[in-house]
Design an enzyme around this catalytic site. Sequence first.
Site, PDB file in Angstrom:
ATOM      1  CB  CYS A  93      -0.966   0.006   1.177  1.00  0.00           C
ATOM      2  SG  CYS A  93      -0.203  -0.346   2.761  1.00  0.00           S
ATOM      3  CG  HIS A 148      -0.657   4.497   3.803  1.00  0.00           C
ATOM      4  ND1 HIS A 148      -1.403   4.322   4.943  1.00  0.00           N
ATOM      5  CD2 HIS A 148      -0.178   3.262   3.479  1.00  0.00           C
ATOM      6  CE1 HIS A 148      -1.376   3.043   5.296  1.00  0.00           C
ATOM      7  NE2 HIS A 148      -0.661   2.380   4.428  1.00  0.00           N
TER       8      HIS A 148
END
Lengths: 343, 343, 343, 343
Positions: free
Chosen positions: C150, C242
């Site tokens: 990710c 993120h």
Amino acid sequence: MPETIRAGILGATGAVGQRFIQALENHPWFEITCLAASEKSAGKKYGKAANWRLESKMPDSVTGMEIVPVDPKKVDADVVFSALPSSFAKTVEAEFAKEGFVVASNASAFRMEKDVPLVVPEVNADHLGLIDVQQDKRGWDGYIVTNPNCSTIIMVPTLKPLMAFGLESVQVATMQAVSGAGYDGVASMAIMDNIIPYIGSEEEKMESEPLKLLGEFDGSEVVPADIKISASCNRVPVMDGHTEAIWAKMTDNPTPEQVRQAFLNFKPDLGDLPTEPEQVLIVRDEPDRPQPRLDRSMGKGMSITVGRIREGIRYMAMGHNTIRGAAGASVLNAELLHKMGKL
Amino acid sequence: MPETIRAGILGATGAVGQRFIQALENHPWFEITCLAASEKSAGKKYGKAANWRLESKMPDSVTGMEIVPVDPKKVDADVVFSALPSSFAKTVEAEFAKEGFVVASNASAFRMEKDVPLVVPEVNADHLGLIDVQQDKRGWDGYIVTNPNCSTIIMVPTLKPLMAFGLESVQVATMQAVSGAGYDGVASMAIMDNIIPYIGSEEEKMESEPLKLLGEFDGSEVVPADIKISASCNRVPVMDGHTEAIWAKMTDNPTPEQVRQAFLNFKPDLGDLPTEPEQVLIVRDEPDRPQPRLDRSMGKGMSITVGRIREGIRYMAMGHNTIRGAAGASVLNAELLHKMGKL
Amino acid sequence: MPETIRAGILGATGAVGQRFIQALENHPWFEITCLAASEKSAGKKYGKAANWRLESKMPDSVTGMEIVPVDPKKVDADVVFSALPSSFAKTVEAEFAKEGFVVASNASAFRMEKDVPLVVPEVNADHLGLIDVQQDKRGWDGYIVTNPNCSTIIMVPTLKPLMAFGLESVQVATMQAVSGAGYDGVASMAIMDNIIPYIGSEEEKMESEPLKLLGEFDGSEVVPADIKISASCNRVPVMDGHTEAIWAKMTDNPTPEQVRQAFLNFKPDLGDLPTEPEQVLIVRDEPDRPQPRLDRSMGKGMSITVGRIREGIRYMAMGHNTIRGAAGASVLNAELLHKMGKL
Amino acid sequence: MPETIRAGILGATGAVGQRFIQALENHPWFEITCLAASEKSAGKKYGKAANWRLESKMPDSVTGMEIVPVDPKKVDADVVFSALPSSFAKTVEAEFAKEGFVVASNASAFRMEKDVPLVVPEVNADHLGLIDVQQDKRGWDGYIVTNPNCSTIIMVPTLKPLMAFGLESVQVATMQAVSGAGYDGVASMAIMDNIIPYIGSEEEKMESEPLKLLGEFDGSEVVPADIKISASCNRVPVMDGHTEAIWAKMTDNPTPEQVRQAFLNFKPDLGDLPTEPEQVLIVRDEPDRPQPRLDRSMGKGMSITVGRIREGIRYMAMGHNTIRGAAGASVLNAELLHKMGKL
């Protein structure tokens, strides 16, 4: 008091275990002589086995101590403080008591047993009379003394002074900190930007334990107080400190100011126990207190802060759930036992 | 319905104003024709003046709109949705109503005025009959319709079906999201790892508004419901969604299952209004629901989720405070007015 | 495209598994025909076994589906989406590929295997040529295609357009959301009011996966890009999204404006895949963007938002870690495979 | 040291002002004799005017003190600690210095002025030689000494020991606590479940102040260090403690272990100043430290914790932004001045 009392901690690596270590560091009467934990940790140095998560440093005195199993034969102590899970505590604490240890327990296993004192020193110190009943009945050399659940203990010292007004019923909605569930008890994905309106068995404890705590010890047993409590327990994204919105119905119908005075006048004298706070109840008159972040450390985490006393009677109470509501509670019980010559 | 209704938003740059824009984007009946805000923003493009903080994108349709002052002479609309601060609303909303606007207001200024409808469509649509009374009495061409405070509106649709059991009194402890205070309403240092047990005037609103909402309109005035409400309001570190622990005392003493059925059977039919949720009350049977993060978006933010119906009667209710509790509430009111031919 | 492609989800109950269900609900090409999970859940209805924690409702279509074991013999599907833990994926995904399944995997197990494509469609769709190499070499009827970690996937689409300037080295500090660790991955006591400056194996992945992704496929193997990456990965108290602070050193020494234009001009055309966002990179010019809460849902979670392009070259990139960074990535890969006739 | 030094605090009601009070409570050398704040607070008792938000109790000694205006004629003190906003500090601090006060300032107004010492005692105590230059040039009876910005001060003591390896360039990504912006600086709606990748002027300060701090004082001026710093500053949902991911490029190319030793060996001796921590740098070898919640209170908030020293050279540094990074820094400067006989 010339001699130091040797203290062991059962379940020393967990959240409450660490608070026990913090509470006993530099204690004038007790010295940690033994740290016991599960098989997984036994044999390791405490500094390696414990994932220390308090803001203060791990005391140097315990870092190098070797963890022993939770076994009365392996534990070297006069008193053991128990932070064991309740299921495990049921068997283990009995073994320790049988072997002559004084067990000051934060576990729920024995709290509601008829011959086991459930005590908050400021509220019902006289219930310690049950120790004799317990030893007689069970034939144990030692004994078990318990303190209540964290959410109970923050409420009960505020109910005690209300008994004089004819306390009939209590409704309480809690907002409880994540530390109450232990380190891994509440996942961040579960609680961030969220509330969980349920804590297993918590409401049942809040509805039963206070009746015993506020009950009368008649020399052989405790007659529970005749109060009806209805609790609604919630987990909130707060680290430490349980906040409680309380409604108390009393036959005398006191005014908010009378309740405030009763809180201010509630000054039980335990005779200067080391962990006893200067004030068990701190009354704040600002409209927006108590707040957990600002008030949980008052009295080194042993004071309960109350505020917003309004018609209803409604008020807020807040206290540190892992100090006043757990480790500090057990230590205060043990201190009282020592003062009474029972330890 | 051939024509589009022209909608203006008063206080368009704030938290509720942004929710109004979101609610009216792609609305089948209403079209945003005017964005009004304080002098500081007036004259600027909305895309420049507003600090957009919703997770969805600012609609392209408003980005380039020029903000006008909050002045009936400058606003081009049939209905105005008001997200004004209450102090300001008192004067301004009256001016708009006088000038012939329909004012659907989220402000508290007029809620408790005798001739102003305070309405939750699923609860007391018939109170809109007060519009005629209002226009007669004040000589206004337009009129003002209000929706309740965000914490009130989440509770009242759960109380409505309990009226049949003889609702006598209610105690409610709230855990309210920070968005309820507006963008800059709660500082992060105030609420991180904390609870604030006080929200100014909130308890007063929760204790008075439901009486009007649950009251009976006799053709000329609303006779308030005879219920006693006691509220304890708290701010918690949650972004959106007010959670409420409610105790309801009823003369009929229904069982939790009877209350659950009453909630399930509460299906007011508004005739398919665009903003009306499929279910105004969603009953969850899991022990740990409702939760604000998981349930606040149900029914596009217009459903109220209830759960934990227990003896007491106690239960939890939760809803989205800036949608069901604010912008969505006003829009639903306006939709109902349109359906009734009053807009 | 007349027929529906039957899709299975391996690891369907976890955080990424739930995102797979969300991504495939109402998908125009894929239909969920099978949900597989660990033995603990197999045999149960999905609605009972899964602890659904997304803000949208669990789709009715899966609530009643019975979970099957993660076993190619029990799974009825053309393509399986894998959200398995990496240790388990190593064996299991190979079994599925051998049995003829197309495996679109989010697990790390096969990412760096020489004959397994590691693909972000907008970056290196041509690497899918490795499928033939893989099938030849391993004698499998099916095959495995992987997407990166990710944190990698949020950075790499921003590096791709910088390759033209002679990208030499990259330094990246991440601030990663808790959902990246799965539901129980990060305890609330660990991350509330805190940062954890370490995520196991994350830096290694960020430093190796981009070299393969940005490498050249010569018909038989991928020659890794000659770039040096240094990562510093941190966990922060954010639910989803993120955020990455990136420094990129390039031989051509472009200006911030040149980099900005390169981002704006990066418009890979995948031919309108259902999960493809309108813009893979969204450039924000405000000084304080991207922000995870405000930008993570852009492009239905598939866009990456960049901003603060400054001398250095420094910039920020942010994307949704469980959509663009996990489930959405695998689904986009499968869509591309379908478009290419390989599924 | 027979006499007590009289200390005033300018900007006493704000976040840093409260930390000054906390730092000076029970101080062996300094006594708070004066609290000064804006006109809004002047004339009120401190206990009424200040919204105290620290976890410790407001010291009884200040509760009843009357706040005076920020005016040298109204302030009774030998040294004044300044927590003023920078715009205001520019004029006001000069007035105090002119009137003979020693001004220990946390404001940025004078930091980069050539004749004003910018000092971290452990790093560049010798720069205090600039005091004579300043007084000569400006004809002031008193003088101004400053400490750096909070994010700078946490990094610089880690760079100082790296100078010996030929420090060339630094890249730093910060994750800064909300307390750095003051009480009302960051709205909860802005930062909950979010990151803000921008702090006004912060990067400029981090890129310039260290060059002065690490520069050489030649007796008349400070020659800035020849280092290139590139900063990327972020606000995160943490209460206190700035965390920094640092890359340091050095001509000598030391190994991580050499850097670790350099940190361990960095033991500047200030001669036991009261606020001086036992260790200015604490090196943690666990993979997941430093963490703000667990490490910010080390050395009573005056230690900087470093960890994760890796090839690159990369490492993490963390320190308490309102103690080491603000109030504690100014107090330590004043203690050093007293020790040197300049106060």
